[in-house]
Structure formats: C-alpha cells, structure tokens
Design an enzyme around this catalytic site. Structure first.
Site, PDB file in Angstrom:
ATOM      1  CE  LYS A 281      -7.372   8.456  -3.843  1.00  0.00           C
ATOM      2  NZ  LYS A 281      -5.933   8.475  -4.112  1.00  0.00           N
ATOM      3  NE  ARG A 355       1.035  11.572   3.143  1.00  0.00           N
ATOM      4  CZ  ARG A 355       1.727  11.600   2.002  1.00  0.00           C
ATOM      5  NH1 ARG A 355       2.668  12.502   1.819  1.00  0.00           N
ATOM      6  NH2 ARG A 355       1.490  10.727   1.056  1.00  0.00           N
TER       7      ARG A 355
END
Length: 499
Positions: A281, A355
């Site tokens: 990130k 996920r």
C-alpha cells in the site's frame, strides 16, 4: 475503554431529584408538557421564557442550560431538543441522550437525573426509549485512553432515569439493561479496532475469544493454529498469513451449542494489519490499516451482546485472523491457492486478501448447516466510493435475509444499502489458470469482491456486509466517537433478537 457509567431507574418526579443536573426535553414548536412542564413551573417559567424569546426552539441537537438558584434541589437543568415530533424515532432519542451526556460531562457533572426521551408523546415504547437512552449515553462518553500517560476519563458516572408511572418501571429497567449490554459490546468492538497492530495480532484475537468463554459459560471456543488449518486445507488463510511473524488463527465461538437448531452464523474478516503484502500500500493508505479487522471486532462484540442479553437461540461467531505482511515467505501476485472448498484462486493482487480469508471461513461454516450466514468485512474502497461513510454495502443470495438485515440496520441506525450481485460480476473474476481470480479490476469492485465470496457461500442463505466506509469515523458525531465505531454489533444483535 468504555465509560464506567451506572444507570439506575427510580420512580418519582424529576423536579424533586437531587443531582448535579436534571435533564428534560422538548419537541420543536411545542410548549412544555409533562415532566418538562413540572420543572418549568418549579423554575418560575424559565423554559417557557426562553421559548417565547426564541432562544430555544427544541430543534434536534439544541440544548438549553438553566440554573435553579435554589428553587429545586438540583442546581442545573438541561433541556434537550427532540426535533419535530412527527419524525421522532429511536435514533432521535439516542441523539438527544448523547447530546445531554456530552453536555453534562463538559459541565463537570458527576450525577444527573433524566426523564425518558420520546417515551410518551414521542411514540416509543418505554423499553425502547430506555434502551436508546442507556446505549447512547454510555457510548457518547466512550474514550480510548489506553496508551496515554495521563488518561482522561469521563466525569459523568451516574445517571438516574426517573419514571413517574409505576406500571412502566419494569419495562424501563429492562430497556436500560439491554441498552447497557449493547453499549458494552459495542465499546468492546471499538477497543479492538482502536488498539494498534502491535497489540492486536491473530493470537490476541484468539485470547479475546477465550476471555469471552471464561466470562460467559454459554460460549464455547475452538481455536485452530497453522497446523490445524493446514490439516483441514485452509490454503487461503495460510497464504495470507505466511509473510508475517505473527501466525494466523482461525477462531470459532459457539453460543448455546447444545441447542438442537440451525444456528445463525456471523463471520468476520480479521486482518489485524494489512500492509498490502507484496502489492504494498501507499504511505497514506497503509497508516490506518490496523482497522482492517473491524469485521472481526463486530463479530466479537455481537457474541458478547447475545450472551449478555441471554438470547434463547444458537449463534456462532467465526473469525479468520491473519496479518498481511511482505517478506521472503509472503504469497505473490500470480500464485494459485487451493482453498478449503477445493476451489482454486489466482492471485492478481496480494492486497485483495480479505476475500481470501473469508473464502475459507465461508466454506468452514457450511458444516454447521446454518439457518443463515452474515459476513462483515472492510473489504473494498469501491464500496466507500459508492456509498461514502453513510451506509455499508449489502450483498445477498437470499431476499428474506437481505430484508431482515435492512430492517435491523434501520432499527439501530447502522444503515445498509443493497448492491447487485449479477452474473456479469462473476464473469469479471473468471480465472485464467485457476477457478477464479481474486480481483475483477476497478469497475464494480465491491460487487466483484462479493461475487468471489458468493463462490464459497454455498448451501445456505448468505449476506455480505462491506463495512469499509462505516467501520471508523474521522470525527465525533452524537454517540459515535472518532476512531473505531463498532459498526455492526448492535445490528447483528438486533438480527439475532428478532430471528
């Protein structure tokens, strides 16, 4: 760390109470009535005078502070505005209670007495009004001071709820107990989100589950370590956690396990820190990633709430906990993972990791033959783009479950908005070398992420709540404080109460 507030219920007249302050209320455009009128008479018409001068209108969020000058035992009277009577609801009652608690705390009041907000002319049942007052008063004074050398705690510690009608006392006490239970559970979730990543690791979350089991005999806990997960075939959770020195944990909390009924199951994404892995990130994006376990925090809070409320049904909370870090052992873009279900996932981005852990968790809970499964996750920035910070995204394979969640969210003001889960979104995640890929690209990112989860939520009614935009707040708002919100705790508890 939640406010240590004690709320007691007493039969009597509000104007006769001894406290640092009294709290009464007024609807917009209305004359003082009931308990507020009684206080106004005791004060020689001060409330009415403020209304006549236009200094106080009763608008939502408005307060009026008066000094009794010896006319009554309490030296101060705080009048809170309830807003327009036709639109008054439980959320308006919460906001009025929060406004009062914050104002009294700033004044340095330690003991206060209050009437219900909306329990009469407002149209709320006594228990509902009392619950709203209790939960909002406690949550409005929530503080997280754990890491400060000089922690500041709220001054307001004791609140007496005064009810004149003896026939309503039992309902009021019941509502207060529920409100305090929900506030405590929400504060627990807030604490988990607000703690930094060097405190909240997967092992720390496992310890919190064990603490709940010690506190509530109706909760049984099972913790799976890396070896147990590998034996089961949880390749997705293990892959996400393999780049960290803090190993993953799979946590299962079961409430009322002996009940012979299909359980209601809550599943939480527990990424205790998300660096993005090798798909690292940005500097600005990484700083808040201790909050990436807010879904897990909501499940922990909900499990505490259902146990504290003593709900007569079987509820299971599951948390897939891992830390997503980049090192020589980290999983890579281009890898193919085999999940617990046997389906394979091609990795396009290691930053689409939530996920993955949920895929194994959703497969795991099928063994319980659940009546319904709800997962919560800070899953996609796309959902924030779509809904902002005002609602969480709702995806479901079952219309009845979706409607129940919408109603629960409306009741607790943890608002949801249903988003599509059409076959076209599934086409976007078709894998090139595996069954599916973990990213469908920027278009429809919230729906393609949900489409991946739907691949593993089979054999039961399922809903996914993308809480990326609602899990934390950048400012104080009523009973919502800056930092972790605890979004989903009261919603899940309401779903369980009405299931």
């Amino acid at each position: 760390m939640q406010a240590n507030m004690k709320i007691t219920v007493r039969r009597g007249e509000i104007q006769k109470q001894r406290a640092d302050a009294l709290v009464v209320n007024l609807f917009a455009g209305s004359a003082p009535g009931g308990a507020t009128a009684a206080v106004d008479r005791a004060l020689g018409g001060q409330i009415r005078a403020a209304i006549d001068l236009g200094d106080f209108k009763g608008a939502s969020g408005e307060t009026l502070l008066l000094y009794s000058q010896g006319r009554i035992a309490a030296p101060r009277v705080l009048v809170v505005g309830l807003g327009a009577q036709p639109s008054f609801d439980a959320e308006a009652a919460r906001r009025a209670a929060a406004q009062a608690a914050i104002a009294l705390d700033k004044l340095g009041c330690r003991r206060a007495a209050t009437i219900l907000h909306g329990g009469g002319a407002g149209g709320l049942e006594s228990a509902e009004a009392a619950q709203a007052l209790a939960e909002a008063s406690a949550l409005a004074l929530y503080r997280f001071e754990h890491y400060r050398s000089d922690p500041q705690t709220p001054l307001l510690r004791q609140l007496t709820l005064v009810e004149f009608d003896a026939d309503k006392l039992a309902a009021v006490r019941r509502g207060v107990r529920s409100g305090l239970a929900l506030a405590s559970a929400t504060a627990f979730a807030r604490d988990l989100v607000n703690h930094p990543g060097n405190t909240v690791t997967p092992r720390y979350l496992a310890e919190q589950a064990r603490r709940l089991a010690q506190q509530y005999s109706a909760i049984k806990v099972r913790i799976l370590d890396e070896k147990a997960m590998a034996k089961l075939g949880m390749g997705a959770v293990l892959a996400v956690g393999q780049g960290s020195s803090n190993p993953p944990r799979f946590i299962c909390m079961e409430y009322n396990a002996r009940k012979r009924e299909q359980p209601l199951v809550f599943v939480g994404k527990g990424i205790t820190f998300d660096s993005g892995g090798l798909s690292l990130k940005s500097v600005s994006g990484i700083v808040s990633m201790k909050k990436d376990m807010a879904g897990a925090a909501a499940v922990f809070g909900a499990m505490q709430a259902v146990a504290e409320l003593g709900l007569p049904r079987r509820v299971i909370g599951v948390v897939a906990a891992a830390e997503n870090m980049p090192d020589g052992n980290a999983f890579r873009p281009g890898d193919a993972l085999t999940t617990l279900s046997g389906k394979t996932i091609e990795i396009l981005s290691t930053d689409a990791e939530g996920r993955l852990v949920l895929a194994d968790a959703l497969s795991y809970v099928e063994r319980f033959k659940p009546s319904a499964v709800v997962d919560l996750a800070t899953l996609t920035g796309a959902c924030v783009t779509a809904l902002g910070h005002h609602a969480a995204g709702l995806f479901a394979n079952d219309d009845d479950l979706a409607e129940r969640l919408l109603q629960a969210g409306a009741h607790t003001h943890e608002r949801l908005w249903r988003l599509p889960l059409w076959p076209e979104y599934r086409q976007q995640i078709e894998g090139d070398i595996a069954d599916v890929k973990n990213s469908g690209g920027p278009p429809g990112g919230a729906s393609t992420a949900a489409a991946l989860l739907a691949e593993f939520a089979t054999g039961y009614p399922w809903a996914h709540l993308d809480i990326a935009g609602t899990a934390s707040s950048e400012a104080h708002r009523h009973y919502v404080r800056k930092g972790g919100v605890g979004f989903g705790v009261r919603l899940l508890a309401q779903l369980a109460r009405t299931w």
